[in-house]
Design an enzyme around this catalytic site. Structure first.
Site, PDB file in Angstrom:
ATOM      1  N   TYR A  22      93.403  -6.409  23.162  1.00 52.88           N
ATOM      2  CA  TYR A  22      94.857  -6.530  23.302  1.00 52.88           C
ATOM      3  C   TYR A  22      95.449  -7.391  22.180  1.00 52.88           C
ATOM      4  O   TYR A  22      96.605  -7.231  21.817  1.00 52.88           O
ATOM      5  CB  TYR A  22      95.193  -7.210  24.636  1.00 52.88           C
ATOM      6  CG  TYR A  22      95.190  -6.320  25.867  1.00 52.88           C
ATOM      7  CD1 TYR A  22      94.812  -4.985  25.806  1.00 52.88           C
ATOM      8  CD2 TYR A  22      95.579  -6.855  27.097  1.00 52.88           C
ATOM      9  CE1 TYR A  22      94.821  -4.200  26.953  1.00 52.88           C
ATOM     10  CE2 TYR A  22      95.598  -6.076  28.246  1.00 52.88           C
ATOM     11  CZ  TYR A  22      95.209  -4.748  28.168  1.00 52.88           C
ATOM     12  OH  TYR A  22      95.232  -3.978  29.308  1.00 52.88           O
ATOM     13  N   GLY A  23      94.650  -8.338  21.718  1.00 54.77           N
ATOM     14  CA  GLY A  23      95.149  -9.375  20.798  1.00 54.77           C
ATOM     15  C   GLY A  23      95.980  -8.866  19.621  1.00 54.77           C
ATOM     16  O   GLY A  23      97.036  -9.418  19.338  1.00 54.77           O
TER      17      GLY A  23
ATOM     18  N   THR B 174      90.355 -15.590  27.547  1.00 53.33           N
ATOM     19  CA  THR B 174      89.365 -15.673  28.629  1.00 53.33           C
ATOM     20  C   THR B 174      87.987 -15.138  28.210  1.00 53.33           C
ATOM     21  O   THR B 174      87.002 -15.333  28.921  1.00 53.33           O
ATOM     22  CB  THR B 174      89.863 -14.936  29.892  1.00 53.33           C
ATOM     23  OG1 THR B 174      90.292 -13.616  29.520  1.00 53.33           O
ATOM     24  CG2 THR B 174      91.011 -15.690  30.529  1.00 53.33           C
TER      25      THR B 174
ATOM     26  N   CYS C  25      94.123 -12.947  31.491  1.00 49.56           N
ATOM     27  CA  CYS C  25      94.118 -12.579  30.079  1.00 49.56           C
ATOM     28  C   CYS C  25      95.276 -13.337  29.431  1.00 49.56           C
ATOM     29  O   CYS C  25      96.427 -13.189  29.851  1.00 49.56           O
ATOM     30  CB  CYS C  25      94.327 -11.072  29.967  1.00 49.56           C
ATOM     31  SG  CYS C  25      94.631 -10.498  28.294  1.00 49.56           S
ATOM     32  N   ASN C  26      94.952 -14.142  28.444  1.00 52.86           N
ATOM     33  CA  ASN C  26      96.004 -14.929  27.781  1.00 52.86           C
ATOM     34  C   ASN C  26      96.978 -14.032  27.030  1.00 52.86           C
ATOM     35  O   ASN C  26      98.181 -14.289  27.014  1.00 52.86           O
ATOM     36  CB  ASN C  26      95.387 -15.899  26.775  1.00 52.86           C
ATOM     37  CG  ASN C  26      94.623 -17.013  27.451  1.00 52.86           C
ATOM     38  OD1 ASN C  26      95.137 -18.108  27.611  1.00 52.86           O
ATOM     39  ND2 ASN C  26      93.399 -16.738  27.865  1.00 52.86           N
TER      40      ASN C  26
ATOM     41  N   GLU D 147      82.469  -8.745  23.581  1.00 53.03           N
ATOM     42  CA  GLU D 147      82.411  -7.402  24.184  1.00 53.03           C
ATOM     43  C   GLU D 147      81.189  -6.623  23.701  1.00 53.03           C
ATOM     44  O   GLU D 147      80.679  -5.763  24.398  1.00 53.03           O
ATOM     45  CB  GLU D 147      83.688  -6.606  23.885  1.00 53.03           C
ATOM     46  CG  GLU D 147      84.921  -7.076  24.650  1.00 53.03           C
ATOM     47  CD  GLU D 147      84.962  -6.652  26.129  1.00 53.03           C
ATOM     48  OE1 GLU D 147      84.247  -5.711  26.530  1.00 53.03           O
ATOM     49  OE2 GLU D 147      85.729  -7.306  26.882  1.00 53.03           O
TER      50      GLU D 147
ATOM     51  N   ASP E 154      92.269  -7.953  32.921  1.00 54.84           N
ATOM     52  CA  ASP E 154      92.009  -8.389  31.545  1.00 54.84           C
ATOM     53  C   ASP E 154      91.791  -7.138  30.706  1.00 54.84           C
ATOM     54  O   ASP E 154      91.669  -6.033  31.240  1.00 54.84           O
ATOM     55  CB  ASP E 154      90.758  -9.295  31.495  1.00 54.84           C
ATOM     56  CG  ASP E 154      90.468  -9.792  30.084  1.00 54.84           C
ATOM     57  OD1 ASP E 154      91.413 -10.227  29.400  1.00 54.84           O
ATOM     58  OD2 ASP E 154      89.302  -9.731  29.634  1.00 54.84           O
ATOM     59  N   SER E 155      91.689  -7.323  29.389  1.00 55.08           N
ATOM     60  CA  SER E 155      91.396  -6.182  28.531  1.00 55.08           C
ATOM     61  C   SER E 155      89.922  -5.775  28.649  1.00 55.08           C
ATOM     62  O   SER E 155      89.553  -4.702  28.207  1.00 55.08           O
ATOM     63  CB  SER E 155      91.692  -6.548  27.078  1.00 55.08           C
ATOM     64  OG  SER E 155      90.826  -7.581  26.668  1.00 55.08           O
TER      65      SER E 155
HETATM   66  N1  DGL Z   1      90.686 -11.895  27.232  1.00 56.61           N
HETATM   67  C1  DGL Z   1      91.930 -11.692  26.623  1.00 56.61           C
HETATM   68  C2  DGL Z   1      92.724 -12.916  26.385  1.00 56.61           C
HETATM   69  O1  DGL Z   1      92.565 -13.861  27.148  1.00 56.61           O
HETATM   70  C3  DGL Z   1      92.154 -10.494  25.755  1.00 56.61           C
HETATM   71  C4  DGL Z   1      91.466 -10.445  24.457  1.00 56.61           C
HETATM   72  C5  DGL Z   1      91.782  -9.174  23.695  1.00 56.61           C
HETATM   73  O2  DGL Z   1      91.671  -8.102  24.273  1.00 56.61           O
HETATM   74  O3  DGL Z   1      92.128  -9.277  22.504  1.00 56.61           O
HETATM   75  O4  DGL Z   1      93.534 -13.003  25.502  1.00 56.61           O
END
Ligand code: DGL
Length: 282
Positions: free
Chosen positions: A58-59, A201, A89-90, A168, A26-27
């Site tokens: 990551y988004g 997540t 991670c989605n 976070e 995940d990020s």
């Molecule tokens: N937990 C991640 C997800 O499910 C990443 C969120 C992010 O870093 O923006 O998308």
């Protein structure tokens, strides 16, 4: 509900050692919500977790860039002897799950389809809300996945980019978090959805705030439970499942940023010691 079919890669997988770990990525801390469910449902399994905290979130990043990060982390997980990778991670799932599955010689699963399956089991009205990062929502991956199973369902999707930063930075139990949630979720309350997919997540870490805003009639869906079930099914099919419960200290956590904040949120969520090692990916 469609039955899970083994993917081609699964059939080709050459890993035969049950003692190998399940790799999760995940990020940041979000994928720990999936790890927690792995611990609950598959107590015999060992995990190797990678949180890319130095490059979080990551988004907002382009899909190609997130896909590149995903590949890099899966390569790292391969060096840690994993028998299955969960892209927990989605955003990374939406950016490239079929790519990873085609490129690596490992069974790899994501979190979007499991979340969709769980949501479709619960909706009574066919009005389904999805919240996620900007990248996940823009990808349309949830709509596609929902429509593939049930084209009658009406999907209301919404990006909630600030939630990841709230989680976070350990700000979940602040008045600001509640205010942001109220502002974001208002359109979904007005849309009268009866289930809300937490399509990131990180979001289950603030589900009590989201539940307070959405009210008791709306069922919140985290993909963690269904993802752990899918992981179990894949491992069983490959005869790689490990059933006997083992001590908790065998798990390994790696982060690309500083370990401190990850460890403290991880400890709170998992109710166990979390010692993370910093790894700079090449
Ligand atoms: N937990 C991640 C997800 O499910 C990443 C969120 C992010 O870093 O923006 O998308």
């Amino acid at each position: 509900m469609p039955k899970l079919k083994p993917s081609k890669k699964e059939e080709e997988s050459t890993i035969t050692d049950r003692n190998h770990a399940i790799g999760l990525l995940d990020s940041g801390v979000g994928g720990l919500t999936v790890a927690k469910e792995i611990f609950r449902q598959l107590p015999g399994e060992r995990i190797v977790y990678f949180g890319d905290t130095a490059r979080m979130p990551y988004g907002p990043r382009p899909h190609a860039e997130v896909r590149g990060f995903g590949r890099q982390i899966i390569r790292f997980l391969e060096t840690q002897d994993v028998k299955l990778v969960i892209v927990a991670c989605n955003s990374a799932t939406a950016a490239g799950l079929p790519h990873y599955q085609a490129e690596f010689d490992l069974p790899i699963i994501g979190v979007i389809e499991p979340g969709v399956r769980a949501a479709l089991k619960h909706t009574r009205t066919g009005r389904v809300g999805v919240i996620g990062t900007t990248g996940t929502i823009a990808s349309g991956a949830y709509e596609r996945s929902i429509r593939a199973i049930n084209p009658e369902v009406t999907v209301f999707s919404l990006a909630c980019p600030l939630f990841v930063l709230i989680v976070e930075n350990d700000l979940v139990d602040t008045p600001e978090a509640l205010r942001v949630a109220e502002e974001y979720l208002n359109p979904l309350r007005e849309a009268r959805v009866d289930v809300l997919i937490l399509g990131c997540t990180h979001y289950p870490l603030m589900s009590h705030v989201l539940a307070r805003v959405m009210g008791p009639e709306v069922k919140l869906i985290s993909s963690a439970e269904e993802t752990a079930r899918e992981a179990e099914e894949v491992l069983r099919r490959l005869k790689l499942n490990q059933e006997e419960a083992k001590p908790a200290n065998r798990h390994r956590y790696f982060v690309s940023g500083s370990p401190g904040p990850f460890e403290s949120i991880g400890r709170k969520l998992l109710c166990r010691p979390v010692e993370a090692y910093q790894v700079i990916l090449p």
